[in-house]
Structures are given as structure tokens and as C-alpha cells.
Design a protein around this motif. Structure first.
Motif, PDB file in Angstrom:
ATOM      1  N   PRO A  55       0.799  -1.231   0.000  1.00 31.17           N
ATOM      2  CA  PRO A  55       0.000   0.000   0.000  1.00 31.17           C
ATOM      3  C   PRO A  55       0.833   1.284   0.000  1.00 31.17           C
ATOM      4  O   PRO A  55       0.452   2.268  -0.623  1.00 31.17           O
ATOM      5  N   ASN A 229      -4.618   0.281  10.631  1.00 33.15           N
ATOM      6  CA  ASN A 229      -4.114   0.112   9.270  1.00 33.15           C
ATOM      7  C   ASN A 229      -4.950   0.886   8.260  1.00 33.15           C
ATOM      8  O   ASN A 229      -4.636   0.919   7.076  1.00 33.15           O
ATOM      9  N   ILE A 254      -5.127   3.244   4.901  1.00 27.45           N
ATOM     10  CA  ILE A 254      -5.385   2.852   3.507  1.00 27.45           C
ATOM     11  C   ILE A 254      -6.720   3.369   2.977  1.00 27.45           C
ATOM     12  O   ILE A 254      -6.853   3.577   1.776  1.00 27.45           O
ATOM     13  N   SER A 255      -7.672   3.650   3.863  1.00 26.42           N
ATOM     14  CA  SER A 255      -8.969   4.142   3.364  1.00 26.42           C
ATOM     15  C   SER A 255      -8.824   5.532   2.736  1.00 26.42           C
ATOM     16  O   SER A 255      -9.733   6.007   2.070  1.00 26.42           O
ATOM     17  N   GLY A 330      -8.532  -4.797  -1.880  1.00 26.26           N
ATOM     18  CA  GLY A 330      -8.793  -5.852  -0.902  1.00 26.26           C
ATOM     19  C   GLY A 330      -8.871  -7.239  -1.520  1.00 26.26           C
ATOM     20  O   GLY A 330      -9.442  -8.157  -0.934  1.00 26.26           O
ATOM     21  N   ASN A 332      -6.519  -9.257  -1.736  1.00 29.20           N
ATOM     22  CA  ASN A 332      -5.551 -10.154  -1.073  1.00 29.20           C
ATOM     23  C   ASN A 332      -6.031 -10.601   0.296  1.00 29.20           C
ATOM     24  O   ASN A 332      -6.722  -9.884   1.015  1.00 29.20           O
TER      25      ASN A 332
END
Ligand SMILES: NC(=O)c1ccc[n+]([C@@H]2O[C@H](COP(=O)([O-])OP(=O)(O)OC[C@H]3O[C@@H](n4cnc5c(N)ncnc54)[C@H](OP(=O)(O)O)[C@@H]3O)[C@@H](O)[C@H]2O)c1
Length: 340
Positions: A55, A229, A254-255, A330, A332
Motif C-alpha cells: 500500500p 491500518n 489505507i482508506s 482488498g 488479497n
């Protein structure tokens, strides 16, 4: 110089053509054919076998000042990779050795021996050096234990919990005696994995309802430590759930990585005062002194099966960009790795 007999004339490598605005688009990138690099004195030529897509690379695609330099336009991007030495101009590294280095996003790389770490394919699968025993693993270990000052009996909440960092945070917390571990993830299947395979006490799908509401149900007595995260709604909900002298470790957001406007902050910051909370960022690069301890402790848990990990493999250099975008979507479970 020693080298392997059959090397191709061209090398394929991913270039950044323009800085993405919002979600990265295929036209921001190109898979380019370049001349095979020749190792100079002190370098080795590495045939990359596994590429890491992470990321944080989204941040490097932007020109904004951060803790790591932006990728340069029209040049090959960088990232973690593990490969096999196919030619050597360096003492201490021979053809056939395997190394971890940071010249990913390409098939072959000329790497300075001082920037390559020899890894043992007998000790662990090579891809593990990019994940569970690599950068993401150390992030989880240092973030939870050092920055988060985890202590036995803590109730821990981790977001992005089915990902590379998050899945390890939750399991390390359990192994170190957490009273309760709660995780959130973006699908019901991932949520099942958290409780059924990784031993989380509770988990929820953040897409199924407000995070604060689901967190309250999962942690009726509140939490002592939040490992972030994701940022945004998750961070606000966690601040609301943190008990007296609780800690929030800010590892990633990450959002917000594809946001085109600054994201609004949590509306309940007064809780930091009321509950004397500590909120602190973690950057893995600050904690490489923990590497030997991390490898010893986590390596033993992996070998004994006490700590489980998943990897999602995407095959082929052509699919590297899609693998990277898959991490943001997402796709993964556990570490996303490109197998060449
Ligand atoms: N500070 C450091 O030194 C450091 C080092 C490594 C990583 N990190 C950060 O740690 C976090 C996890 O990294 P990782 O490498 O382990 O990646 P990862 O968790 O394996 O993959 C990213 C996951 O984020 C989730 N996600 C994507 N968009 C989301 C959204 N809008 N809301 C909630 N979840 C979302 C997806 O899972 P779902 O299906 O659950 O949505 C996706 O699988 C990232 O924020 C990364 O930047 C920081």
C-alpha cells in the motif's frame, strides 16, 4: 565475473508515467522493455523471483512530501523483491545465492551487494522474506510491542486484520497474552478466517454496518490498544472504544490513500484528553534494530505452526500493476506477492 549461461537481451520493468489522481489508472503506468543491466564492480545481477506490492507505494506515486521519496516519472519503480543472483561482480555473493533487495517492479536488477541481504531458501519459502518474516512482519512486531507498548491482558483491536500486517498483529497479541483480540476486515470470508484460523476472539466485516456499533458488540468492555491500518471511520470508532490510558498505533490509513481531498479527522478527539490516550505513528524503518529478535521469535512461531500466515500470489510481470491495485481493492488475504 561469473554468470549464468542464458540471460535474455531485454528486461521488462514498470515505469510510472504520470502521478495518479484518485484511483491509479492503467495509463499512469507502462511495462517497458529495457536493456538488461550489467552489474558493475560491487554489484550483482539478480533475476527477481518474487515482487512485493504494498500500500505505501501509492504514496510514492504522488509528489507530496512524505517519509519516503516519490517515484520518479518515466523511471522504473522500486519495491521489495527476492531473487536469485545470476551474475556477480561482488565479493561475498555468488551465482545461485538468493537475496532480498529493493529493486522490484522489474524482471532483472543490478543491485549493489551492500543493499542486498542474503536469504536462505531452506529456512523459509522465499516469498516469506517479503511478508511474515520481512517488512510487513517487522511492522506488526515493532508496532504492537514497541510503539504500542503491548502488555499481557490488553484488549487489542486491529483493522485490516486479514492483511499482511494486521493478521500478524492479532496473532502476536494472542501469543503474548492479550485478554481479547478483535479484528475487522472487508469480507465475511476474511472475518471467518480471523476467528477460525488465526484465533481472534471476535471479528466483523466493516462493510456490514457502522464500525463503532460492531466494535461495541465485539468489545463490550472497551479496548486498550488499537492498531490502525485503515484510518477514517475505524480510527474514530477506536478512539471512542479506548479505555483509560489506551494507545493507538497509527500504522497506515489505507482508506484515504486514493482520496483527492484531505479527509476529515475523527470527531471525538476530546476522548484523547478525557481518557489520557496516546496516539503514535509507527514507521518500520525506525525499528530495524529489532530485526534479529523479530526473526528469532516470529520464525519460531511460524515453524511451530503457532503463527499462521497466508499469501496471495499473482503470476507474471505483466500482472504486477493489477496485483498492486488488488491490494488497494482488498483482493488479497495476507501478503500480496507477484511470482515471476
Ligand atoms: N508504517 C509502516 O511502516 C508500514 C509498513 C507496512 C505497512 N503499513 C501500512 O499498514 C497497512 C497494511 O499494510 P499491508 O501491507 O499489511 O497491506 P494488507 O493489509 O495486506 O492489504 C491492504 C488491505 O487493506 C484493506 N483495505 C483497502 N481499502 C480499505 C478501506 N477503504 N477500508 C478498510 N480496509 C481497506 C483491504 O482488505 P479488506 O478486504 O479487509 O478491505 C486490503 O487487503 C497499510 O495501511 C500500509 O500502508 C505501514
Amino acid at each position: 565475473m561469473t554468470d549464468s549461461p542464458s540471460l535474455p537481451a531485454v528486461n521488462r520493468e514498470w515505469h510510472l508515467l504520470s502521478r495518479p489522481v484518485g484511483w491509479p489508472k492503467p495509463e499512469d503506468f507502462a511495462l517497458v522493455e529495457a536493456e538488461l543491466p550489467k552489474p558493475r564492480e560491487g554489484q550483482v545481477l539478480v533475476r527477481n523471483l518474487y515482487l512485493s506490492v504494498d500500500p505505501y507505494m501509492r504514496g510514492r506515486m504522488s509528489a507530496a512530501k512524505s517519509y519516503v521519496e516519490p517515484f520518479e516519472l518515466n523511471k522504473v519503480m522500486q519495491g521489495g523483491a527476492v531473487g536469485e543472483v545470476v551474475a556477480s561482480e561482488a565479493e561475498g555473493l555468488s551465482v545461485g545465492d538468493h537475496v532480498l533487495h529493493s529493486s522490484g517492479w522489474r524482471e532483472y536488477a543490478a543491485v549493489s551487494a551492500k543493499h542486498a541481504v542474503k536469504v536462505d531458501p531452506q529456512a523459509a519459502p522465499l516469498s516469506a522474506y517479503l511478508g511474515v518474516l520481512g517488512m510487513t512482519g517487522l511492522t506488526a512486531y515493532a508496532g504492537l510491542l514497541r510503539v504500542g507498548a503491548f502488555k499481557e491482558g490488553d484488549a487489542v483491536f486491529v483493522s485490516g486484520a486479514a492483511g499482511a500486517v494486521g493478521s500478524q498483529v492479532g496473532q502476536i497479541a494472542k501469543l503474548k497474552g492479550a485478554s481479547r483480540v478483535i479484528g475487522s476486515a472487508g469480507s465475511d470470508e476474511k472475518v471467518r478466517l480471523l476467528t477460525e484460523e488465526y484465533g481472534f476472539d471476535a471479528a466483523f466485516n466493516y462493510k456490514n454496518g457502522p464500525v463503532w456499533e460492531q466494535l461495541k458488540q465485539a468489545a463490550p468492555d472497551g479496548i486498550d490498544l488499537y492498531f490502525d491500518n485503515v484510518g477514517g471511520e475505524h480510527l474514530e470508532a477506536a478512539i471512542g472504544a479506548l479505555n483509560l490510558r489506551g494507545r493507538a498505533v497509527i500504522c497506515g490509513m489505507i482508506s484515504q490513500y486514493n482520496a483527492t481531498e484531505p479527509a476529515p479527522g475523527p470527531r471525538n478527539m476530546v476522548k484523547i484528553l478525557q481518557n489520557r490516550l496516546r496516539v503514535e505513528g509507527v514507521l518500520v524503518g525506525d525499528h530495524y534494530d529489532l530485526q534479529p529478535q523479530f526473526v528469532e521469535e516470529v520464525g519460531a512461531w511460524v515453524r511451530s505452526g503457532q503463527l499462521k500466515y497466508r499469501e496471495t500470489f499473482v503470476e507474471g510481470i505483466d500482472n504486477t500493476l493489477d496485483a498492486f491495485l488488488g491490494v488497494l481493492r482488498g483482493d488479497n488475504t495476507g501478503k500480496m506477492v507477484v511470482k515471476l
